[in-house]
Design an enzyme around this catalytic site. Structure first.
Site, short mmCIF file in Angstrom:
data_model
loop_
_atom_site.label_atom_id
_atom_site.label_comp_id
_atom_site.label_asym_id
_atom_site.label_seq_id
_atom_site.Cartn_x
_atom_site.Cartn_y
_atom_site.Cartn_z
CG HIS A 177 -1.78 0.72 1.34
ND1 HIS A 177 -2.07 2.14 1.27
CD2 HIS A 177 -3.19 0.67 0.84
CE1 HIS A 177 -2.86 3.35 1.50
NE2 HIS A 177 -3.71 2.70 0.89
CD GLU A 236 -5.29 1.65 -3.44
OE1 GLU A 236 -6.34 1.73 -2.95
OE2 GLU A 236 -4.75 1.41 -2.45
C1 PEP Z 1 -6.94 3.49 0.45
O1 PEP Z 1 -5.93 3.61 1.16
O2 PEP Z 1 -6.79 2.47 -0.24
C2 PEP Z 1 -8.09 4.13 -0.12
C3 PEP Z 1 -8.45 3.43 -1.16
O3 PEP Z 1 -8.58 5.06 0.15
P1 PEP Z 1 -9.91 6.20 0.12
O4 PEP Z 1 -11.18 5.56 -0.79
O5 PEP Z 1 -9.77 6.67 1.22
O6 PEP Z 1 -9.20 6.65 -0.83
#
Ligand code: PEP
Length: 262
Positions: free
Chosen positions: A101, A172
């Site tokens: 992450h 992400e």
């Molecule tokens: C995450 O931390 O993996 C994430 C996607 O956070 P958020 O949905 O708050 O953007």
């Protein structure tokens, strides 16, 4: 394949009572939704108590599972103060683990080498790995694509192809994490990048194995943008941070995800 909805609670909530409340709500709301699998990833300190309270309920009635937010990379010896092994997680009934992450990369110094060790160890221990990649910023020259590629090549270096069926990639973009839904990426762009990621996976693991690895999107997912990512974005699921702690929002997101046509 069922769409995968992964709830990343991060370092929340501050007490067990609230954790139980959020979890009970997720458990109730996931119940009967046959087209999705819901993975709840609470902090380590709540995993034990929640998995005990869930036995015969959460895992039996809903298509759901527990995930951890991290794991250590070795358990040949046990002198690792503060760390948690895959065996400990599995013995609690945990099936999934998030690795790589961006918050751990940024604040805890996890680099691709450490992440690679964790991915290999967790997969070989039989956990399903949600491996996170994503760029800090998106430039017009496409350098961000090289950044993602390096994260993938180094993070997945020498992962045996036969373990790839327990691998999930979460795309992400860091700039989209933890904001309001308006700041999320667009479904079209996520689709384009998911194709790019699939190509890299096919190069690493061969075809059709690489093509079959699910790709999730994460970054400010909310009620309004869930449908777009799953239909136009054509991805296999979502990694959800802050909205997974808001019980009413999470309930709606689960419903929307369950009702999306293939
Ligand atoms: C995450 O931390 O993996 C994430 C996607 O956070 P958020 O949905 O708050 O953007």
């Amino acid at each position: 394949m069922k769409r995968l909805i992964v709830a990343n609670w991060k370092m929340n909530p501050p007490n067990k009572k609230t954790a139980k409340k959020i979890f009970d709500s997720a458990q109730k709301n996931a119940c009967g939704l046959k087209n999705i699998e819901v993975v709840v990833c609470p902090p380590f300190v709540y995993l034990g108590v929640l998995s005990l309270s869930a036995s015969g309920g959460f895992r039996a009635k809903s298509h759901s599972a527990f995930g951890a937010q991290d794991v250590f990379w070795d358990e040949k010896k046990t002198s690792y103060t503060g760390e948690i092994s895959a065996t400990m997680l599995k013995n609690l009934g945990v099936k999934y683990v998030i690795i790589g992450h961006s918050e751990r990369r940024e604040h805890l110094g996890e680099d691709n080498l450490i992440i690679n060790k964790k991915v290999k160890y967790a997969l070989s221990a039989g956990l399903k790995v949600v491996f996170c990649v994503g760029e800090k910023e998106r430039d017009d020259d496409g350098q961000y694509l090289n950044f993602i590629k390096t994260e993938m090549l180094e993070g997945l270096f020498s992962v045996p192809a036969k373990l790839a069926n327990n691998l999930i990639v979460a795309y992400e973009p860091i700039w989209a994490i933890g904001k309001s839904g308006k700041n999320a990426d667009s479904p079209e762009k996520v689709f384009e990048i998911s194709i790019y990621i699939k190509r890299i996976l096919a190069d690493i693991f061969g075809r059709p194995r690489g093509d079959q690895i699910p790709i999730l999107y994460g970054g400010s997912v909310d009620i309004e943008n869930t449908e777009g990512f799953l239909s136009e974005g054509r991805i296999s699921g979502l990694l959800i941070g802050h909205k997974s702690l808001e019980t009413e929002s999470f309930k709606e997101i689960l419903k929307i995800a369950n009702n999306i046509r293939k």
